[in-house]
Design a protein around this motif. Structure first.
Motif, PDB file in Angstrom:
ATOM      1  N   LEU A 183       5.300   2.003 -14.128  1.00 34.35           N
ATOM      2  CA  LEU A 183       5.100   1.205 -13.590  1.00 34.35           C
ATOM      3  C   LEU A 183       4.448  -0.326 -13.922  1.00 34.35           C
ATOM      4  CD1 LEU A 183       5.482   2.013  -9.477  1.00 34.35           C
ATOM      5  CD2 LEU A 183       7.709   1.327 -10.753  1.00 34.35           C
ATOM      6  N   SER A 184       5.261  -0.952 -13.885  1.00 33.21           N
ATOM      7  CA  SER A 184       4.693  -2.538 -14.338  1.00 33.21           C
ATOM      8  C   SER A 184       3.979  -3.192 -12.868  1.00 33.21           C
ATOM      9  CB  SER A 184       5.402  -3.431 -15.128  1.00 33.21           C
ATOM     10  OG  SER A 184       5.854  -3.978 -14.129  1.00 33.21           O
ATOM     11  N   ASP A 185       2.828  -4.437 -13.333  1.00 25.12           N
ATOM     12  CA  ASP A 185       2.406  -5.370 -12.137  1.00 25.12           C
ATOM     13  C   ASP A 185       3.753  -5.992 -11.250  1.00 25.12           C
ATOM     14  OD1 ASP A 185       0.109  -4.235 -13.016  1.00 25.12           O
ATOM     15  OD2 ASP A 185      -0.818  -6.609 -13.693  1.00 25.12           O
ATOM     16  N   ALA A 186       4.535  -6.130 -12.169  1.00 23.36           N
ATOM     17  CA  ALA A 186       5.805  -6.908 -11.520  1.00 23.36           C
ATOM     18  C   ALA A 186       7.070  -5.628 -10.049  1.00 23.36           C
ATOM     19  CB  ALA A 186       6.756  -7.402 -12.055  1.00 23.36           C
ATOM     20  N   ASP A 187       6.371  -4.235 -10.807  1.00 17.79           N
ATOM     21  CA  ASP A 187       6.906  -3.759 -10.068  1.00 17.79           C
ATOM     22  C   ASP A 187       6.513  -2.738  -9.514  1.00 17.79           C
ATOM     23  OD1 ASP A 187       8.950  -2.691 -12.128  1.00 17.79           O
ATOM     24  OD2 ASP A 187       8.282  -1.539 -13.352  1.00 17.79           O
ATOM     25  N   ILE A 188       5.314  -3.065  -9.205  1.00 19.46           N
ATOM     26  CA  ILE A 188       4.454  -2.485  -7.550  1.00 19.46           C
ATOM     27  C   ILE A 188       4.101  -4.042  -7.063  1.00 19.46           C
ATOM     28  CG2 ILE A 188       1.765  -2.631  -7.384  1.00 19.46           C
ATOM     29  CD1 ILE A 188       0.937  -1.145 -10.097  1.00 19.46           C
ATOM     30  N   SER A 212      -3.155  -1.149 -10.064  1.00 19.13           N
ATOM     31  CA  SER A 212      -2.899  -1.551 -11.293  1.00 19.13           C
ATOM     32  C   SER A 212      -4.355  -0.439 -11.743  1.00 19.13           C
ATOM     33  CB  SER A 212      -2.092  -2.606 -12.216  1.00 19.13           C
ATOM     34  OG  SER A 212      -1.980  -2.823 -13.110  1.00 19.13           O
ATOM     35  N   GLU A 213      -4.518  -0.922 -12.055  1.00 20.96           N
ATOM     36  CA  GLU A 213      -6.081  -0.612 -12.503  1.00 20.96           C
ATOM     37  C   GLU A 213      -6.150   1.030 -12.043  1.00 20.96           C
ATOM     38  OE1 GLU A 213      -9.296  -2.331 -11.076  1.00 20.96           O
ATOM     39  OE2 GLU A 213      -9.326  -3.777 -12.433  1.00 20.96           O
ATOM     40  N   THR A 214      -5.897   1.965 -10.970  1.00 22.76           N
ATOM     41  CA  THR A 214      -6.433   2.899 -10.588  1.00 22.76           C
ATOM     42  C   THR A 214      -5.277   3.520 -10.977  1.00 22.76           C
ATOM     43  OG1 THR A 214      -5.699   2.371  -8.077  1.00 22.76           O
ATOM     44  CG2 THR A 214      -8.087   2.579  -8.994  1.00 22.76           C
ATOM     45  N   ALA A 215      -3.968   3.665 -10.398  1.00 21.27           N
ATOM     46  CA  ALA A 215      -2.580   4.368 -10.115  1.00 21.27           C
ATOM     47  C   ALA A 215      -1.564   4.624 -11.482  1.00 21.27           C
ATOM     48  CB  ALA A 215      -2.063   3.776  -9.286  1.00 21.27           C
ATOM     49  N   LEU A 221       1.691   7.851  -6.880  1.00 22.17           N
ATOM     50  CA  LEU A 221      -0.190   7.069  -6.248  1.00 22.17           C
ATOM     51  C   LEU A 221       0.202   6.228  -5.753  1.00 22.17           C
ATOM     52  CD1 LEU A 221      -1.582   8.561  -9.865  1.00 22.17           C
ATOM     53  CD2 LEU A 221      -1.157   9.484  -7.678  1.00 22.17           C
ATOM     54  N   VAL A 222       1.058   5.238  -6.231  1.00 19.47           N
ATOM     55  CA  VAL A 222       1.037   4.066  -5.827  1.00 19.47           C
ATOM     56  C   VAL A 222       1.459   3.665  -4.356  1.00 19.47           C
ATOM     57  CG1 VAL A 222       2.054   1.601  -6.034  1.00 19.47           C
ATOM     58  CG2 VAL A 222       1.102   2.434  -8.319  1.00 19.47           C
ATOM     59  N   ILE A 223       2.589   4.455  -3.947  1.00 22.96           N
ATOM     60  CA  ILE A 223       2.867   4.876  -2.764  1.00 22.96           C
ATOM     61  C   ILE A 223       2.459   5.492  -2.464  1.00 22.96           C
ATOM     62  CG2 ILE A 223       4.623   6.160  -1.800  1.00 22.96           C
ATOM     63  CD1 ILE A 223       7.109   6.132  -4.130  1.00 22.96           C
ATOM     64  N   ALA A 224       2.012   6.339  -2.721  1.00 22.76           N
ATOM     65  CA  ALA A 224       0.372   7.463  -1.387  1.00 22.76           C
ATOM     66  C   ALA A 224      -0.436   6.868  -1.468  1.00 22.76           C
ATOM     67  CB  ALA A 224      -0.359   8.441  -2.474  1.00 22.76           C
ATOM     68  N   ALA A 225      -1.100   5.503  -1.878  1.00 17.28           N
ATOM     69  CA  ALA A 225      -1.769   4.610  -1.621  1.00 17.28           C
ATOM     70  C   ALA A 225      -1.760   3.313  -0.647  1.00 17.28           C
ATOM     71  CB  ALA A 225      -2.726   3.813  -3.122  1.00 17.28           C
ATOM     72  N   ALA A 249     -13.208  -3.028   2.759  1.00 13.05           N
ATOM     73  CA  ALA A 249     -13.152  -1.757   2.843  1.00 13.05           C
ATOM     74  C   ALA A 249     -11.270  -1.554   2.066  1.00 13.05           C
ATOM     75  CB  ALA A 249     -13.064  -2.013   4.401  1.00 13.05           C
ATOM     76  N   LEU A 250     -10.842  -2.456   2.322  1.00 12.49           N
ATOM     77  CA  LEU A 250      -9.284  -2.401   1.257  1.00 12.49           C
ATOM     78  C   LEU A 250      -9.573  -1.653   0.352  1.00 12.49           C
ATOM     79  CD1 LEU A 250      -5.780  -1.839   1.920  1.00 12.49           C
ATOM     80  CD2 LEU A 250      -6.159  -4.160   1.411  1.00 12.49           C
ATOM     81  N   ASP A 251     -10.295  -1.873  -0.403  1.00 11.11           N
ATOM     82  CA  ASP A 251     -10.276  -2.428  -2.160  1.00 11.11           C
ATOM     83  C   ASP A 251     -11.216  -0.891  -2.281  1.00 11.11           C
ATOM     84  OD1 ASP A 251     -10.225  -3.210  -4.784  1.00 11.11           O
ATOM     85  OD2 ASP A 251     -12.752  -4.092  -4.271  1.00 11.11           O
ATOM     86  N   VAL A 252     -11.995  -0.550  -1.888  1.00 16.53           N
ATOM     87  CA  VAL A 252     -12.724   1.143  -1.935  1.00 16.53           C
ATOM     88  C   VAL A 252     -11.747   1.427  -1.120  1.00 16.53           C
ATOM     89  CG1 VAL A 252     -14.489   2.369  -1.192  1.00 16.53           C
ATOM     90  CG2 VAL A 252     -14.432   0.011  -0.980  1.00 16.53           C
ATOM     91  N   HIS A 253     -11.111   1.807  -0.527  1.00 20.52           N
ATOM     92  CA  HIS A 253     -10.151   3.079   0.269  1.00 20.52           C
ATOM     93  C   HIS A 253      -8.873   2.895  -0.945  1.00 20.52           C
ATOM     94  CE1 HIS A 253      -7.840   5.176   2.889  1.00 20.52           C
ATOM     95  NE2 HIS A 253      -6.768   4.640   2.404  1.00 20.52           N
ATOM     96  N   LEU A 254      -8.166   1.926  -1.746  1.00 19.13           N
ATOM     97  CA  LEU A 254      -7.052   2.600  -2.824  1.00 19.13           C
ATOM     98  C   LEU A 254      -8.193   2.580  -3.766  1.00 19.13           C
ATOM     99  CD1 LEU A 254      -5.485  -1.692  -2.871  1.00 19.13           C
ATOM    100  CD2 LEU A 254      -4.449   0.745  -1.667  1.00 19.13           C
ATOM    101  N   VAL A 255      -8.958   2.317  -4.168  1.00 20.25           N
ATOM    102  CA  VAL A 255      -9.105   3.387  -5.213  1.00 20.25           C
ATOM    103  C   VAL A 255      -9.449   5.125  -4.717  1.00 20.25           C
ATOM    104  CG1 VAL A 255     -11.884   4.080  -6.638  1.00 20.25           C
ATOM    105  CG2 VAL A 255     -11.151   1.150  -6.320  1.00 20.25           C
TER     106      VAL A 255
END
Length: 334
Positions: A183-188, A212-215, A221-225, A249-255
């Motif tokens: 997925l591209s950034d636009a797709d996400i 984009s960085e982690t998934a 992975l994007v959907i799960a996050a 906290a959201l930023d840490v959680h997404l990682v």
């Protein structure tokens, strides 16, 4: 299109390439459902870790599935004897060789010929679609026999080889090649905006950059996050769109949500134990067998709790049902 091209005879081979988690298996499942509705015979085989070290192990699964199809008993006695010598479990399928004296294992050329005849008999009256998932895990001898099927006579066959981008697993004579891209950034961003717009440009930038960085563009992975963040109460869509009360906290959680062990860590209790069994088994398992294994765990899971756990895991997109069997929803859960 490939199916239409071989209805009168021939072999079409399609290569489906993509990294783990990009949706190769899901695409095969959707294709299988479509062609079955059109009356096409479908055989789907998934190769497993460890097969590449066991000669003919992948082919054994393919042949076993083909031997269950109507027409399989129409092979010659010579072909039946060759197949039964190479794959002893088939001796019960072919009455002519059931009581035959054991013979030396046939060479690869004889197995190729017998396999081609089996393909011809099961596809003589009806188009056959053979879906080979994770073919990059197959042993070299199996891939050699499977690749040679293109030269078989009287075959009406569409093959789809789904593989990660490993050069050795790719057939050199594929008629078509499909590459699944991350997925591209636009797709996400489109995944989010399909539900609600971003009400805060700063929040949008943080979420999209982090995913984009982690998934790495892997859809599952994007959907799960996203599901994990919503479930934790760190992300919600309100009247003004997507919003959060705690961006840090959201930023840490997404990682953490896209780490390799995140799915196992996030499932607790009976659901976690059932998910661990599926991860260790790493292939579809009948529900009755899963219930039996779960009952033998150090911390046993009862049959009602297994069914409840499967429902919870399915709702979270971590497992999927396959007729009466269950498996992990995607490769990234392990």
């Amino acid at each position: 299109a490939a199916a239409e091209q071989v209805r009168e005879g021939g072999v079409r081979r399609v290569l489906l390439r993509g990294a783990g988690g990009l949706g190769k298996t899901r695409l095969l499942e959707e294709f299988e459902a479509r062609v079955r509705l059109r009356g096409v015979r479908v055989v789907r085989v998934r190769c497993l870790e460890g097969m590449r070290d066991v000669p003919l192990s992948a082919l054994a699964d393919v042949v076993a599935a083909l031997a269950d199809l109507p027409g399989a008993l129409g092979v010659s006695e010579r072909a039946a004897t060759t197949l039964a010598a190479a794959f002893p479990h088939l001796s019960g399928v072919y009455p002519a060789v059931r009581n035959a004296e054991p013979s030396a294992a046939p060479d690869l050329l004889a197995i190729r010929w017998a396999y081609a005849e089996l393909l011809s008999t099961v596809s003589e009256r009806r188009l056959l679609v053979l879906l080979l998932d994770d073919i990059h895990l197959a042993d070299e001898s199996s891939r050699s026999v499977l690749a040679a099927a293109r030269r078989a006579d009287g075959v009406r066959l569409v093959e789809v080889w789904a593989a990660r981008p490993v050069l050795a697993a790719e057939p050199s004579d594929a008629d078509a090649s499909l590459q699944l891209a991350p997925l591209s950034d636009a797709d996400i961003r489109a995944l989010f905006t399909a539900v609600a717009p971003f009400g805060d440009a700063a929040l949008e930038a943080v979420v999209l950059r982090r995913l984009s960085e982690t998934a790495r563009g892997v859809p599952q992975l994007v959907i799960a996050a996203i599901r994990s963040a919503v479930g934790a109460g760190l992300l919600r869509h309100g009247d003004s769109g997507w919003e959060t009360d705690d961006p840090a906290a959201l930023d840490v959680h997404l990682v953490r949500a896209v780490s390799p062990t995140a799915a196992l860590e996030s499932a607790s209790g009976a659901a976690g134990r059932v998910l661990s069994v599926l991860a260790l088994w790493n292939r579809p398992i009948a529900e009755r067998d899963l219930v039996g294994v779960a009952a033998l765990l150090p911390d046993p899971v009862t049959e009602p709790d297994v069914r409840t756990a499967l429902g919870e895991l399915e709702a979270r997109g971590l497992v999927r049902a396959l007729d009466v069997s269950w498996s992990l929803a995607h490769d990234s859960i392990r």
